[in-house]
Write a protein that holds these residues in place. Sequence first.
Motif, PDB file in Angstrom:
ATOM      1  N   CYS A 110      35.187  51.712  45.427  1.00 10.73           N
ATOM      2  CA  CYS A 110      33.559  51.440  45.221  1.00 10.73           C
ATOM      3  C   CYS A 110      33.732  49.668  44.764  1.00 10.73           C
ATOM      4  O   CYS A 110      32.611  49.241  44.779  1.00 10.73           O
ATOM      5  N   GLY A 111      34.831  49.329  44.590  1.00 11.33           N
ATOM      6  CA  GLY A 111      34.830  48.054  44.107  1.00 11.33           C
ATOM      7  C   GLY A 111      34.656  47.600  42.776  1.00 11.33           C
ATOM      8  O   GLY A 111      34.560  46.267  42.460  1.00 11.33           O
ATOM      9  N   ARG A 112      34.430  48.490  41.743  1.00  9.89           N
ATOM     10  CA  ARG A 112      33.881  48.312  40.569  1.00  9.89           C
ATOM     11  C   ARG A 112      35.235  48.462  39.748  1.00  9.89           C
ATOM     12  O   ARG A 112      35.883  49.115  39.924  1.00  9.89           O
ATOM     13  N   PRO A 113      35.107  47.567  38.549  1.00  7.62           N
ATOM     14  CA  PRO A 113      36.123  47.925  37.454  1.00  7.62           C
ATOM     15  C   PRO A 113      35.964  49.118  36.855  1.00  7.62           C
ATOM     16  O   PRO A 113      34.711  49.520  36.406  1.00  7.62           O
ATOM     17  N   SER A 114      36.759  49.709  36.328  1.00 14.83           N
ATOM     18  CA  SER A 114      36.819  50.865  35.635  1.00 14.83           C
ATOM     19  C   SER A 114      37.684  51.024  34.312  1.00 14.83           C
ATOM     20  O   SER A 114      38.202  50.221  33.921  1.00 14.83           O
ATOM     21  N   GLY A 115      37.024  51.873  33.394  1.00 13.28           N
ATOM     22  CA  GLY A 115      37.840  51.999  32.158  1.00 13.28           C
ATOM     23  C   GLY A 115      37.415  50.882  31.305  1.00 13.28           C
ATOM     24  O   GLY A 115      36.124  50.452  31.222  1.00 13.28           O
ATOM     25  N   LEU A 116      37.975  50.818  30.007  1.00  9.50           N
ATOM     26  CA  LEU A 116      37.805  49.881  28.988  1.00  9.50           C
ATOM     27  C   LEU A 116      37.640  48.408  29.585  1.00  9.50           C
ATOM     28  O   LEU A 116      36.632  47.738  29.340  1.00  9.50           O
ATOM     29  N   PHE A 117      38.561  48.115  30.456  1.00 11.94           N
ATOM     30  CA  PHE A 117      38.825  46.849  31.055  1.00 11.94           C
ATOM     31  C   PHE A 117      37.286  46.346  32.141  1.00 11.94           C
ATOM     32  O   PHE A 117      36.668  45.605  31.833  1.00 11.94           O
ATOM     33  N   GLY A 118      36.825  47.567  32.726  1.00  8.37           N
ATOM     34  CA  GLY A 118      35.572  47.420  33.315  1.00  8.37           C
ATOM     35  C   GLY A 118      34.651  47.099  32.504  1.00  8.37           C
ATOM     36  O   GLY A 118      33.502  46.473  32.832  1.00  8.37           O
ATOM     37  N   GLN A 119      34.574  47.997  31.432  1.00  9.61           N
ATOM     38  CA  GLN A 119      33.293  48.059  30.424  1.00  9.61           C
ATOM     39  C   GLN A 119      33.194  46.692  29.670  1.00  9.61           C
ATOM     40  O   GLN A 119      32.156  46.040  29.552  1.00  9.61           O
ATOM     41  N   LEU A 120      34.401  45.972  29.318  1.00  8.32           N
ATOM     42  CA  LEU A 120      34.495  44.709  28.833  1.00  8.32           C
ATOM     43  C   LEU A 120      34.094  43.644  29.848  1.00  8.32           C
ATOM     44  O   LEU A 120      33.112  42.771  29.487  1.00  8.32           O
ATOM     45  N   LEU A 121      34.385  43.640  31.201  1.00  7.24           N
ATOM     46  CA  LEU A 121      33.773  42.858  32.136  1.00  7.24           C
ATOM     47  C   LEU A 121      32.425  42.925  32.220  1.00  7.24           C
ATOM     48  O   LEU A 121      31.602  41.983  32.420  1.00  7.24           O
ATOM     49  N   ARG A 122      31.897  43.925  32.473  1.00  5.35           N
ATOM     50  CA  ARG A 122      30.297  44.234  32.488  1.00  5.35           C
ATOM     51  C   ARG A 122      29.716  43.604  31.294  1.00  5.35           C
ATOM     52  O   ARG A 122      28.434  43.162  31.494  1.00  5.35           O
ATOM     53  N   GLU A 123      30.099  44.091  30.100  1.00  5.87           N
ATOM     54  CA  GLU A 123      29.428  43.394  28.753  1.00  5.87           C
ATOM     55  C   GLU A 123      29.619  42.037  28.854  1.00  5.87           C
ATOM     56  O   GLU A 123      28.421  41.424  28.569  1.00  5.87           O
ATOM     57  N   ALA A 155      29.607  39.813  31.572  1.00  5.06           N
ATOM     58  CA  ALA A 155      28.907  39.273  32.606  1.00  5.06           C
ATOM     59  C   ALA A 155      27.405  39.430  32.004  1.00  5.06           C
ATOM     60  O   ALA A 155      26.874  38.592  32.380  1.00  5.06           O
ATOM     61  N   ALA A 156      26.992  40.337  31.558  1.00  6.13           N
ATOM     62  CA  ALA A 156      25.725  40.684  31.084  1.00  6.13           C
ATOM     63  C   ALA A 156      25.410  39.863  30.051  1.00  6.13           C
ATOM     64  O   ALA A 156      24.136  39.301  29.971  1.00  6.13           O
ATOM     65  N   ARG A 157      26.214  39.302  29.054  1.00  2.03           N
ATOM     66  CA  ARG A 157      25.694  38.092  28.071  1.00  2.03           C
ATOM     67  C   ARG A 157      25.925  36.688  28.640  1.00  2.03           C
ATOM     68  O   ARG A 157      25.403  35.821  28.089  1.00  2.03           O
ATOM     69  N   TYR A 158      26.601  36.389  30.042  1.00  3.33           N
ATOM     70  CA  TYR A 158      26.689  35.137  30.465  1.00  3.33           C
ATOM     71  C   TYR A 158      25.399  34.520  30.844  1.00  3.33           C
ATOM     72  O   TYR A 158      24.285  35.237  31.423  1.00  3.33           O
ATOM     73  N   PRO A 217      25.464  28.786  34.752  1.00  4.57           N
ATOM     74  CA  PRO A 217      24.792  28.601  35.962  1.00  4.57           C
ATOM     75  C   PRO A 217      25.087  30.075  37.034  1.00  4.57           C
ATOM     76  O   PRO A 217      26.384  30.408  36.788  1.00  4.57           O
ATOM     77  N   PRO A 218      24.374  30.423  38.007  1.00  4.43           N
ATOM     78  CA  PRO A 218      24.527  31.543  38.559  1.00  4.43           C
ATOM     79  C   PRO A 218      25.955  31.199  39.467  1.00  4.43           C
ATOM     80  O   PRO A 218      26.162  30.137  39.852  1.00  4.43           O
ATOM     81  N   GLY A 219      26.790  32.284  39.594  1.00  3.66           N
ATOM     82  CA  GLY A 219      28.238  32.243  40.464  1.00  3.66           C
ATOM     83  C   GLY A 219      29.180  31.545  39.596  1.00  3.66           C
ATOM     84  O   GLY A 219      30.178  31.543  40.253  1.00  3.66           O
ATOM     85  N   GLU A 220      28.953  30.962  38.307  1.00  5.51           N
ATOM     86  CA  GLU A 220      29.985  30.544  37.816  1.00  5.51           C
ATOM     87  C   GLU A 220      30.076  31.310  36.238  1.00  5.51           C
ATOM     88  O   GLU A 220      29.435  31.276  35.326  1.00  5.51           O
ATOM     89  N   LEU A 221      31.416  32.064  36.238  1.00  5.30           N
ATOM     90  CA  LEU A 221      31.690  32.553  34.880  1.00  5.30           C
ATOM     91  C   LEU A 221      32.650  31.934  34.172  1.00  5.30           C
ATOM     92  O   LEU A 221      33.769  31.353  35.021  1.00  5.30           O
ATOM     93  N   PRO A 222      32.652  31.853  32.817  1.00  9.14           N
ATOM     94  CA  PRO A 222      33.512  31.076  32.308  1.00  9.14           C
ATOM     95  C   PRO A 222      34.921  31.940  32.220  1.00  9.14           C
ATOM     96  O   PRO A 222      35.155  33.195  32.348  1.00  9.14           O
ATOM     97  N   GLY A 223      36.132  31.159  31.992  1.00 13.43           N
ATOM     98  CA  GLY A 223      37.702  31.659  32.204  1.00 13.43           C
ATOM     99  C   GLY A 223      38.147  32.237  31.069  1.00 13.43           C
ATOM    100  O   GLY A 223      37.491  32.697  29.837  1.00 13.43           O
TER     101      GLY A 223
END
Length: 111
Positions: A84-97, A99-102, A105-111
Amino acid sequence: MALSPSDEVAAVLREFAERIDVFDTAPRPAVVEIRVGERAVPLRAPVVKALVEALRAYQDPRDRGTCDHCGGPRLDDNFMCADCGRPSGLFGQLLRERAARYEGPPGELPG
């Protein structure tokens, strides 16, 4: 000289049987015969039991569980699901959280 795949499998099965047969003092007939190519490998009951247990206990080192989202079994080293291309587990949860707070500018996530 390298063994062919079938010769290697037959040799490993024989070695496995020999390691277990050493502990069985009462000679018993083979209950299963596994054919590997042209070779037959007879296995007695204690060896069959040990082989079944070993095969059931085996876990592929690439097995990282199932995806939290789609249930697919193909998670990579970073727990990204190949199905499905989505991150899973705690790592996926961390990425989603994150990304939701970012709010940049669109398309540019902090490093």
